[in-house]
Design a protein around this motif. Structure first.
Motif, PDB file in Angstrom:
ATOM      1  N   LEU A   5       1.093  -1.406   0.311  1.00  0.00           N
ATOM      2  CA  LEU A   5       0.023   0.155  -0.580  1.00  0.00           C
ATOM      3  C   LEU A   5       1.126   1.163   0.409  1.00  0.00           C
ATOM      4  CD1 LEU A   5      -1.324  -2.005   1.667  1.00  0.00           C
ATOM      5  CD2 LEU A   5      -3.389  -0.383   1.454  1.00  0.00           C
ATOM      6  N   ARG A   6       0.596   2.488  -0.105  1.00  0.00           N
ATOM      7  CA  ARG A   6       1.015   3.980  -0.167  1.00  0.00           C
ATOM      8  C   ARG A   6       0.631   5.188   0.343  1.00  0.00           C
ATOM      9  NH1 ARG A   6      -1.960   6.346  -3.437  1.00  0.00           N
ATOM     10  NH2 ARG A   6      -1.995   6.094  -5.442  1.00  0.00           N
ATOM     11  N   LEU A   7       0.936   5.626   0.534  1.00  0.00           N
ATOM     12  CA  LEU A   7       0.669   7.057   0.367  1.00  0.00           C
ATOM     13  C   LEU A   7       1.123   7.768  -0.494  1.00  0.00           C
ATOM     14  CD1 LEU A   7      -1.060   8.944   1.908  1.00  0.00           C
ATOM     15  CD2 LEU A   7       0.900  10.051   2.761  1.00  0.00           C
ATOM     16  N   ALA A   8       0.606   8.415  -1.825  1.00  0.00           N
ATOM     17  CA  ALA A   8       1.260   9.461  -2.770  1.00  0.00           C
ATOM     18  C   ALA A   8       0.921  10.713  -2.987  1.00  0.00           C
ATOM     19  CB  ALA A   8       0.542   8.846  -3.838  1.00  0.00           C
ATOM     20  N   PRO A   9       1.219  11.462  -1.464  1.00  0.00           N
ATOM     21  CA  PRO A   9       1.204  12.839  -1.486  1.00  0.00           C
ATOM     22  C   PRO A   9       1.787  13.722  -2.119  1.00  0.00           C
ATOM     23  CG  PRO A   9       3.450  12.321   0.451  1.00  0.00           C
ATOM     24  CD  PRO A   9       2.326  11.083  -0.356  1.00  0.00           C
ATOM     25  N   SER A  10       1.194  14.997  -2.358  1.00  0.00           N
ATOM     26  CA  SER A  10       1.471  15.440  -3.673  1.00  0.00           C
ATOM     27  C   SER A  10       2.156  17.128  -2.248  1.00  0.00           C
ATOM     28  CB  SER A  10       0.775  16.702  -3.910  1.00  0.00           C
ATOM     29  OG  SER A  10       0.130  15.740  -4.932  1.00  0.00           O
ATOM     30  N   PRO A  11       3.790  17.302  -2.298  1.00  0.00           N
ATOM     31  CA  PRO A  11       4.162  18.243  -1.646  1.00  0.00           C
ATOM     32  C   PRO A  11       3.980  19.544  -1.757  1.00  0.00           C
ATOM     33  CG  PRO A  11       5.809  17.446  -2.898  1.00  0.00           C
ATOM     34  CD  PRO A  11       4.782  17.234  -3.228  1.00  0.00           C
ATOM     35  N   ILE A  41       6.781  10.368  -3.268  1.00  0.00           N
ATOM     36  CA  ILE A  41       6.033  12.233  -3.350  1.00  0.00           C
ATOM     37  C   ILE A  41       5.767  12.189  -4.508  1.00  0.00           C
ATOM     38  CG2 ILE A  41       7.041  14.082  -2.778  1.00  0.00           C
ATOM     39  CD1 ILE A  41       6.515  12.125  -0.338  1.00  0.00           C
ATOM     40  N   GLU A  42       4.523  12.921  -4.609  1.00  0.00           N
ATOM     41  CA  GLU A  42       3.826  13.687  -6.358  1.00  0.00           C
ATOM     42  C   GLU A  42       4.687  14.958  -6.333  1.00  0.00           C
ATOM     43  OE1 GLU A  42      -0.257  11.379  -6.976  1.00  0.00           O
ATOM     44  OE2 GLU A  42       1.787   9.514  -7.854  1.00  0.00           O
ATOM     45  N   ASP A  43       5.558  14.601  -7.089  1.00  0.00           N
ATOM     46  CA  ASP A  43       6.266  16.350  -7.123  1.00  0.00           C
ATOM     47  C   ASP A  43       6.998  16.896  -8.268  1.00  0.00           C
ATOM     48  OD1 ASP A  43       8.514  14.755  -7.894  1.00  0.00           O
ATOM     49  OD2 ASP A  43       9.660  15.374  -6.368  1.00  0.00           O
ATOM     50  N   LEU A 191       0.926  14.957 -16.015  1.00  0.00           N
ATOM     51  CA  LEU A 191      -0.480  14.274 -15.276  1.00  0.00           C
ATOM     52  C   LEU A 191      -0.530  13.483 -14.654  1.00  0.00           C
ATOM     53  CD1 LEU A 191      -2.431  16.887 -17.578  1.00  0.00           C
ATOM     54  CD2 LEU A 191      -0.863  17.533 -15.758  1.00  0.00           C
ATOM     55  N   TYR A 192      -1.082  13.559 -13.398  1.00  0.00           N
ATOM     56  CA  TYR A 192      -2.005  13.070 -12.168  1.00  0.00           C
ATOM     57  C   TYR A 192      -1.648  11.802 -12.408  1.00  0.00           C
ATOM     58  CZ  TYR A 192      -4.243  11.025  -8.430  1.00  0.00           C
ATOM     59  OH  TYR A 192      -4.940   9.835  -7.402  1.00  0.00           O
ATOM     60  N   ASN A 193      -3.161  11.880 -12.987  1.00  0.00           N
ATOM     61  CA  ASN A 193      -4.260  10.047 -13.639  1.00  0.00           C
ATOM     62  C   ASN A 193      -2.975   9.230 -14.640  1.00  0.00           C
ATOM     63  OD1 ASN A 193      -6.296  10.839 -12.183  1.00  0.00           O
ATOM     64  ND2 ASN A 193      -7.518  11.730 -13.819  1.00  0.00           N
ATOM     65  N   ALA A 195       0.211   8.971 -14.507  1.00  0.00           N
ATOM     66  CA  ALA A 195       1.590   9.178 -13.912  1.00  0.00           C
ATOM     67  C   ALA A 195       1.295   7.836 -12.520  1.00  0.00           C
ATOM     68  CB  ALA A 195       2.097  10.738 -12.634  1.00  0.00           C
ATOM     69  N   VAL A 196       0.453   8.741 -11.655  1.00  0.00           N
ATOM     70  CA  VAL A 196       0.028   7.425 -10.545  1.00  0.00           C
ATOM     71  C   VAL A 196      -0.282   6.320 -11.123  1.00  0.00           C
ATOM     72  CG1 VAL A 196      -2.700   7.964 -10.806  1.00  0.00           C
ATOM     73  CG2 VAL A 196      -1.674   7.117  -8.872  1.00  0.00           C
ATOM     74  N   VAL A 197      -0.930   5.893 -12.244  1.00  0.00           N
ATOM     75  CA  VAL A 197      -0.611   5.061 -12.778  1.00  0.00           C
ATOM     76  C   VAL A 197       0.569   3.716 -13.055  1.00  0.00           C
ATOM     77  CG1 VAL A 197      -1.709   3.185 -14.933  1.00  0.00           C
ATOM     78  CG2 VAL A 197      -3.735   4.759 -13.860  1.00  0.00           C
ATOM     79  N   ILE A 209      -5.660   2.508  -1.266  1.00  0.00           N
ATOM     80  CA  ILE A 209      -6.875   3.566  -0.223  1.00  0.00           C
ATOM     81  C   ILE A 209      -6.289   5.071  -0.881  1.00  0.00           C
ATOM     82  CG2 ILE A 209      -7.829   4.203   2.328  1.00  0.00           C
ATOM     83  CD1 ILE A 209      -6.612   0.823   2.440  1.00  0.00           C
ATOM     84  N   ARG A 210      -7.924   5.923  -0.767  1.00  0.00           N
ATOM     85  CA  ARG A 210      -7.763   7.424  -0.725  1.00  0.00           C
ATOM     86  C   ARG A 210      -9.338   8.100  -0.554  1.00  0.00           C
ATOM     87  NH1 ARG A 210      -5.617   6.815  -6.872  1.00  0.00           N
ATOM     88  NH2 ARG A 210      -7.897   5.696  -7.750  1.00  0.00           N
ATOM     89  N   GLY A 211      -9.332   9.517  -0.707  1.00  0.00           N
ATOM     90  CA  GLY A 211     -10.243   9.607   0.014  1.00  0.00           C
ATOM     91  C   GLY A 211     -11.655   9.577  -1.303  1.00  0.00           C
ATOM     92  N   ASP A 213     -13.339  12.400  -2.910  1.00  0.00           N
ATOM     93  CA  ASP A 213     -12.535  13.533  -4.144  1.00  0.00           C
ATOM     94  C   ASP A 213     -11.354  12.616  -5.361  1.00  0.00           C
ATOM     95  OD1 ASP A 213     -10.547  12.768  -2.318  1.00  0.00           O
ATOM     96  OD2 ASP A 213      -9.998  14.841  -2.699  1.00  0.00           O
ATOM     97  N   HIS A 214     -11.626  10.964  -4.995  1.00  0.00           N
ATOM     98  CA  HIS A 214     -10.557  10.330  -6.055  1.00  0.00           C
ATOM     99  C   HIS A 214     -11.510   9.773  -7.326  1.00  0.00           C
ATOM    100  CE1 HIS A 214      -6.726  12.398  -5.643  1.00  0.00           C
ATOM    101  NE2 HIS A 214      -6.609  12.203  -4.329  1.00  0.00           N
ATOM    102  N   ILE A 215     -12.585   9.639  -6.912  1.00  0.00           N
ATOM    103  CA  ILE A 215     -13.458   8.181  -7.656  1.00  0.00           C
ATOM    104  C   ILE A 215     -13.133   8.754  -8.853  1.00  0.00           C
ATOM    105  CG2 ILE A 215     -15.752   6.717  -8.133  1.00  0.00           C
ATOM    106  CD1 ILE A 215     -16.428   7.717  -4.708  1.00  0.00           C
TER     107      ILE A 215
HETATM  108  N1  GLU Z   1      -0.810  13.021  -5.472  1.00  0.00           N
HETATM  109  C1  GLU Z   1      -2.208  13.002  -5.213  1.00  0.00           C
HETATM  110  C2  GLU Z   1      -3.255  13.174  -3.253  1.00  0.00           C
HETATM  111  O1  GLU Z   1      -2.842  13.821  -3.170  1.00  0.00           O
HETATM  112  C3  GLU Z   1      -2.421  11.754  -5.037  1.00  0.00           C
HETATM  113  C4  GLU Z   1      -4.206  10.510  -4.339  1.00  0.00           C
HETATM  114  C5  GLU Z   1      -3.696   9.267  -5.378  1.00  0.00           C
HETATM  115  O2  GLU Z   1      -3.672   8.817  -3.590  1.00  0.00           O
HETATM  116  O3  GLU Z   1      -3.427   8.314  -5.682  1.00  0.00           O
HETATM  117  O4  GLU Z   1      -4.583  14.076  -3.637  1.00  0.00           O
END
Ligand code: GLU
Length: 478
Positions: A5-11, A41-43, A191-193, A195-197, A209-211, A213-215
């Motif tokens: 699992l991962r967290l992918a925060p944007s800094p 880190i989604e930078d 862009l995000y969609n 790169a994330v894949v 697992i994410r919020g 708002d990403h559905i």
């Molecule tokens: N960088 C995205 C965010 O911070 C990641 C979302 C995800 O978990 O795919 O919302």
């Protein structure tokens, strides 16, 4: 294979409570299933991403005890790989160059608005011929890369929190932009969609697992997964954290960053415990106060609610106060000592500090309260008007004088018994209720009618040699 699992925060800002709670769900899922919790880190948004935010996010996660298992990955280091894959999608005819100018986009939006239609890209550059593309490029027109979305596409997945989710291609806003605008035959930054894949696949992520708002992003991403023939991870969309008005908690709400909670004096374990209850209700345990270690044994993502969770300060405060109450006093003393040292307040001995800690421990809600609660033990307080009235109307001068005489006799070796005897003796002698004398002494010590246990407070002040002087000061003002 183990779960990953991962967290992918944007800094692009300080660690936000919503991101921290997403981290918590991922961390618990990994822990429960003996899997791994990773960070990316989604930078790639170079104008908004800052190294100090990355540092803040990592520090905040560590503070909360959410440790990750492998070195974090910086998405910006993978941009060339993302571009190669975009190129592949272009070559396969699954994506194309869209030369739509800002002006054209604006006109389209206006027309749609006028006709009461939702904004949707009309894919107008989807079917250009090779020579049309070449001539646009030679004219120096810039372009983005778009991924073709078939209006009739059906996208279904089983969400571990929400059950079956279904989307139709026509509801995804038209062909999806994969990269930022670039000139000539360049490909702009991804862009995000997209790169994330690519990166979730590269990191062998099994569960996302994410919020919630990403559905709709998930629906788009599934189309990319399929185009690239990648295996799909399992998806879960956690409920949003809402403010009192029931809207998504945002930077406009007073406190949202983990740093601010830390600064206000919330304990990491208490905050993590509370954050979890924002969305998770344990079926198998009654007690809401649980260590992360315990929760990681019983956590089940299926127990996460679908509905948004309102942030409730009262509940957070209650949980924090329970953690403080249950804390080992020696450890709490070390925390309090730091607060005292910052103020330049000196403690006569370690034992004294520990006793003061024990005395106030149960009345602390957030750590910062230690300053207000312990200040009267370090600094002489002004006597408030209500207390002066009390002293005058009860004519307490002779009582306090008598206390001074009796303490002086004790030669400063006062203990709990002496104190009880002094109060007893004086109340009998002057035929007054003990409460009157005790209130008067409280005023003498603290300048007001409230405060912690009188006898224990007296002992602490006596050890600092400040009980007599405070009673004398009180006599001077009445
Ligand atoms: N960088 C995205 C965010 O911070 C990641 C979302 C995800 O978990 O795919 O919302």
């Amino acid at each position: 294979m183990k779960n990953r699992l991962r967290l992918a925060p944007s800094p692009t800002g300080l660690l936000h409570i919503g991101t921290a709670r997403t981290a918590l769900f991922n961390w618990l899922y990994a822990k429960k299933t003996n899997g791994k919790f990773l960070l990316r880190i989604e930078d790639t948004d170079l104008s908004r991403s800052k190294p100090e935010f990355t540092k803040n996010i990592l520090e905040g996660l560590s503070w909360l005890g959410l440790n990750w298992d492998e070195d974090p990955i910086n998405q910006s280091e993978r941009i060339n790989i993302h571009k190669l894959i975009i190129k592949k999608l272009l070559d396969q005819g699954l994506a194309y160059r869209c030369f739509m100018s800002e002006k054209e986009s604006q006109q389209l939006r206006e027309t749609q608005k006028k006709n009461g239609l939702p904004p949707k890209h009309d894919n107008r550059y989807r079917d250009l011929s090779k020579s049309e593309i070449e001539s646009f490029i030679s004219e120096g027109k810039s372009s983005v890369i778009r991924f073709k979305i078939d209006d009739n596409a059906q996208i279904n997945w089983h969400d571990e929190i929400r059950g079956e989710i279904k989307w139709l291609g026509k509801d995804l806003g038209g062909d999806m932009v994969l990269s930022r605008r670039a000139n000539g035959d360049d490909i702009g930054s991804p862009l995000y969609n997209l790169a994330v894949v690519i990166d979730d696949n590269f990191m062998n992520i099994t569960h996302v697992i994410r919020g919630e708002d990403h559905i709709s992003n998930t629906a788009k991403q599934i189309l990319i997964y399929k185009a690239l023939k990648y295996e799909l991870p399992k998806f879960s969309h956690a409920p949003l954290i809402l403010n009192i008005e029931g809207k998504k908690l945002s930077k406009r709400d007073s406190v949202t960053s983990i740093d601010e909670f830390k600064e206000m004096g919330y304990l990491p374990d208490a905050l993590a415990n509370y954050m979890l209850l924002l969305g998770w209700s344990p079926k198998s345990c009654e007690n809401e106060i649980q260590s992360l270690e315990n929760i990681s044994k019983i956590f089940d993502i299926k127990d996460v609610n679908k509905a948004g969770a309102k942030f409730n300060w009262e509940k957070l405060n209650w949980i924090n106060s329970q953690y403080i109450k249950n804390m080992d006093s020696n450890n709490l003393f070390i925390i309090f000592r730091n607060y005292w040292e910052k103020e330049g307040w000196e403690i006569p001995s370690r034992e004294w500090g520990l006793n003061l800690t024990l005395l106030i421990q149960d009345s602390i809600i957030v750590l910062k309260d230690v300053l207000d609660q312990s200040k009267p033990f370090f600094k002489l307080q002004e006597v408030d008007n209500k207390s002066i009235d009390f002293l005058k109307s009860n004519n307490v001068k002779p009582l306090l004088k008598n206390v001074i005489e009796l303490i002086s006799k004790e030669n400063q070796t006062i203990d709990r018994n002496n104190i009880k005897e002094i109060i007893e003796e004086i109340s009998i002698k002057y035929k007054i209720k003990k409460g009157i004398l005790m209130k008067s002494l409280r005023i003498a010590f603290f300048g007001c009618l409230s405060g912690p246990d009188l006898i224990e407070s007296w002992l602490l002040l006596s050890e600092k040699g400040e009980d007599l002087s405070r009673i004398k000061r009180c006599l001077d003002i009445i």
